[in-house]
Design a protein around this motif. Structure first.
Motif, PDB file in Angstrom:
ATOM      1  N   VAL A 229       0.852  -1.192   0.000  1.00 37.40           N
ATOM      2  CA  VAL A 229       0.000   0.000   0.000  1.00 37.40           C
ATOM      3  C   VAL A 229       0.887   1.241   0.000  1.00 37.40           C
ATOM      4  O   VAL A 229       1.756   1.400   0.857  1.00 37.40           O
ATOM      5  N   GLU A 230       0.654   2.110  -0.966  1.00 41.02           N
ATOM      6  CA  GLU A 230       1.475   3.303  -1.130  1.00 41.02           C
ATOM      7  C   GLU A 230       0.569   4.452  -1.565  1.00 41.02           C
ATOM      8  O   GLU A 230      -0.352   4.263  -2.355  1.00 41.02           O
ATOM      9  N   VAL A 231       0.848   5.632  -1.048  1.00 40.62           N
ATOM     10  CA  VAL A 231       0.045   6.803  -1.398  1.00 40.62           C
ATOM     11  C   VAL A 231       0.870   7.777  -2.229  1.00 40.62           C
ATOM     12  O   VAL A 231       2.092   7.862  -2.090  1.00 40.62           O
ATOM     13  N   SER A 232       0.186   8.509  -3.093  1.00 37.80           N
ATOM     14  CA  SER A 232       0.840   9.468  -3.975  1.00 37.80           C
ATOM     15  C   SER A 232       0.932  10.836  -3.291  1.00 37.80           C
ATOM     16  O   SER A 232       0.483  11.027  -2.161  1.00 37.80           O
ATOM     17  N   GLU A 233       1.485  11.789  -4.015  1.00 37.24           N
ATOM     18  CA  GLU A 233       1.402  13.177  -3.586  1.00 37.24           C
ATOM     19  C   GLU A 233      -0.038  13.647  -3.803  1.00 37.24           C
ATOM     20  O   GLU A 233      -0.830  13.001  -4.492  1.00 37.24           O
ATOM     21  N   ILE A 234      -0.390  14.770  -3.206  1.00 40.82           N
ATOM     22  CA  ILE A 234      -1.769  15.268  -3.223  1.00 40.82           C
ATOM     23  C   ILE A 234      -1.883  16.419  -4.220  1.00 40.82           C
ATOM     24  O   ILE A 234      -1.005  17.283  -4.300  1.00 40.82           O
ATOM     25  N   GLU A 235      -2.982  16.432  -4.978  1.00 41.56           N
ATOM     26  CA  GLU A 235      -3.267  17.539  -5.889  1.00 41.56           C
ATOM     27  C   GLU A 235      -4.462  18.334  -5.391  1.00 41.56           C
ATOM     28  O   GLU A 235      -5.335  17.806  -4.689  1.00 41.56           O
ATOM     29  N   ARG A 236      -4.486  19.586  -5.773  1.00 37.52           N
ATOM     30  CA  ARG A 236      -5.656  20.419  -5.529  1.00 37.52           C
ATOM     31  C   ARG A 236      -6.214  20.865  -6.877  1.00 37.52           C
ATOM     32  O   ARG A 236      -5.648  21.751  -7.528  1.00 37.52           O
ATOM     33  N   PRO A 237      -7.302  20.253  -7.351  1.00 36.36           N
ATOM     34  CA  PRO A 237      -7.935  20.726  -8.580  1.00 36.36           C
ATOM     35  C   PRO A 237      -8.437  22.154  -8.362  1.00 36.36           C
ATOM     36  O   PRO A 237      -8.987  22.473  -7.307  1.00 36.36           O
ATOM     37  N   LEU A 238      -8.259  23.000  -9.347  1.00 35.16           N
ATOM     38  CA  LEU A 238      -8.661  24.390  -9.217  1.00 35.16           C
ATOM     39  C   LEU A 238     -10.037  24.594  -9.822  1.00 35.16           C
ATOM     40  O   LEU A 238     -10.251  24.328 -11.006  1.00 35.16           O
ATOM     41  N   ARG A 239     -10.970  25.043  -9.028  1.00 39.22           N
ATOM     42  CA  ARG A 239     -12.334  25.292  -9.485  1.00 39.22           C
ATOM     43  C   ARG A 239     -12.387  26.603 -10.270  1.00 39.22           C
ATOM     44  O   ARG A 239     -11.487  27.444 -10.176  1.00 39.22           O
ATOM     45  N   PRO A 240     -13.464  26.809 -11.027  1.00 42.29           N
ATOM     46  CA  PRO A 240     -13.645  28.101 -11.695  1.00 42.29           C
ATOM     47  C   PRO A 240     -13.667  29.237 -10.680  1.00 42.29           C
ATOM     48  O   PRO A 240     -13.976  29.037  -9.500  1.00 42.29           O
ATOM     49  N   THR A 241     -13.321  30.419 -11.115  1.00 44.54           N
ATOM     50  CA  THR A 241     -13.243  31.569 -10.212  1.00 44.54           C
ATOM     51  C   THR A 241     -14.588  31.929  -9.596  1.00 44.54           C
ATOM     52  O   THR A 241     -14.643  32.613  -8.578  1.00 44.54           O
TER      53      THR A 241
END
Length: 373
Positions: A229-241
């Motif tokens: 079991v391994e986890v990746s780095e985390i992303e933050r999807p950017l929502r519309p303004t």
């Protein structure tokens, strides 16, 4: 270790097109890693096709691509299990598949149906067990499991005309069975939410409601369950303004795929939030029993963290969240994991004892209420 693999994609789902893109990408990745790869397409007509190698997305605009050959999935010892191709004089020959790389998104392909078919046909496939896949697809059941286990999540309830949510609007309304932000709506009150059950084609099989929290933003992480079991780095999807939800278009309608979607990677978050998300991601895997390559979506205000949902077969297989790991290694490990035998339900408990003790069925029927004449 390189092996034989069959990538399957398409399927009866609103995410049919994205599944094609994921499948074609997986084909290239596995072939580039030295695997012998073939592709099977589950068309919108419910027919299965063996398709030529290295097809492009545009080749599927009118259905199966040129050169596609019909295959059928057979289940049962009399016929033989697995995929078959037509042979001369009306016969058929079995198609060697190796391990199945399941690239279906949504619907029966991701939610347990395809997993059940492959298991009955004796085919090893990625995508989790039937039970785990069904849990991952059912937002109501998944939320209930998380809540019962003490995993932080927004209070999610079934959308019902007879039972308003136990909190005031505005609400986020989501298909109970589905993903990729398709069919998600933000409404002000319960009456508007109920009206969507009749007007939205994506909500007719059921919907869930949760509180709309504009202060929360999206954070996503991927988990691999093999070789460990391994986890990746985390992303933050950017929502519309304008603060709208992270939509299907924002996720997928880019020429370079999910890697080019507006996002912050790695996410600019505190170490405490990062550590908490990684801890909870492993807990979600433990609670659901899902295997392979997953993506787990979270919500946060920068301090609090909430589990939102799990994607058991994520778009692009979440390869874009593993920039430091060769993609062939990510998918190859999933294939190797699927190849290993999984636990099966006991089938020989006290075999025949209940049948011997049953006596005659007529006696059991006599104890039932009688049908009026």
């Amino acid at each position: 270790m390189a092996s034989k693999a069959t990538v399957v994609f398409g399927g009866p789902s609103a995410e049919h097109d994205i599944s094609i893109l994921t499948g074609l990408q997986a084909e290239r990745v596995l072939a580039g890693a030295g695997h012998t790869v073939q592709c099977i397409y589950w068309a919108r007509t419910d027919q299965w096709f063996l398709v030529p190698s290295n097809t492009e997305a545009r080749d599927y605009l009118g259905g199966p691509p040129a050169g596609a050959k019909r295959v059928e999935l057979r289940i049962g010892a009399e016929k033989g299990d697995g995929f078959y191709m037509k042979a001369g004089l009306g016969g058929a020959k079995p198609l060697e598949t190796g391990t199945i790389m399941n690239c279906f998104h949504g619907g029966a392909g991701e939610g347990g149906g395809a997993q059940g078919l492959f298991a009955l046909a004796g085919l090893k496939a990625t995508g989790g067990t039937v039970a785990a896949a069904a849990l991952g697809m059912d937002k109501l059941a998944f939320g209930a499991v998380m809540e019962t286990a003490g995993v932080p999540c927004l209070k999610r309830v079934l959308l019902s005309a007879d039972a308003p949510p136990p909190y005031d609007g505005p609400y986020i309304v989501k298909p109970r069975f589905g993903g990729s932000s398709i069919g998600i709506e933000v409404v002000e009150d319960h009456a508007t939410a109920v009206a969507l059950l009749q007007t939205s084609p994506h909500l007719r099989e059921g919907a869930v409601v949760e509180p709309n929290r504009p202060d929360l933003f999206d954070l996503n992480i991927s988990v691999r369950t093999a070789p460990t079991v391994e986890v990746s780095e985390i992303e933050r999807p950017l929502r519309p303004t304008d603060g709208a939800i992270y939509s299907y278009a924002a996720k997928y309608l880019h020429s370079e795929g999910l890697a080019s979607a507006p996002r912050e990677f790695p996410a600019d978050i505190s170490d405490a939030v990062r550590d908490r998300i990684k801890e909870l991601a492993v807990r979600v895997v433990e609670l659901t029993g899902l295997t392979g390559v997953l993506r787990i979506d979270f919500l946060s205000d920068g301090t609090e963290v909430f589990v939102n949902e799990v994607n058991s077969i994520p778009g692009a297989m979440a390869l874009y969240l593993w920039p430091q790991t060769p993609p062939g290694e990510v998918l190859g490990s999933a294939l190797a994991e699927a190849e290993r035998a999984r636990p099966r339900a006991t089938s020989n408990f006290e075999e025949g004892v209940a049948l011997q003790a049953a006596g005659g069925i007529a006696g059991k029927l006599a104890a039932l209420p009688q049908q009026p004449r």
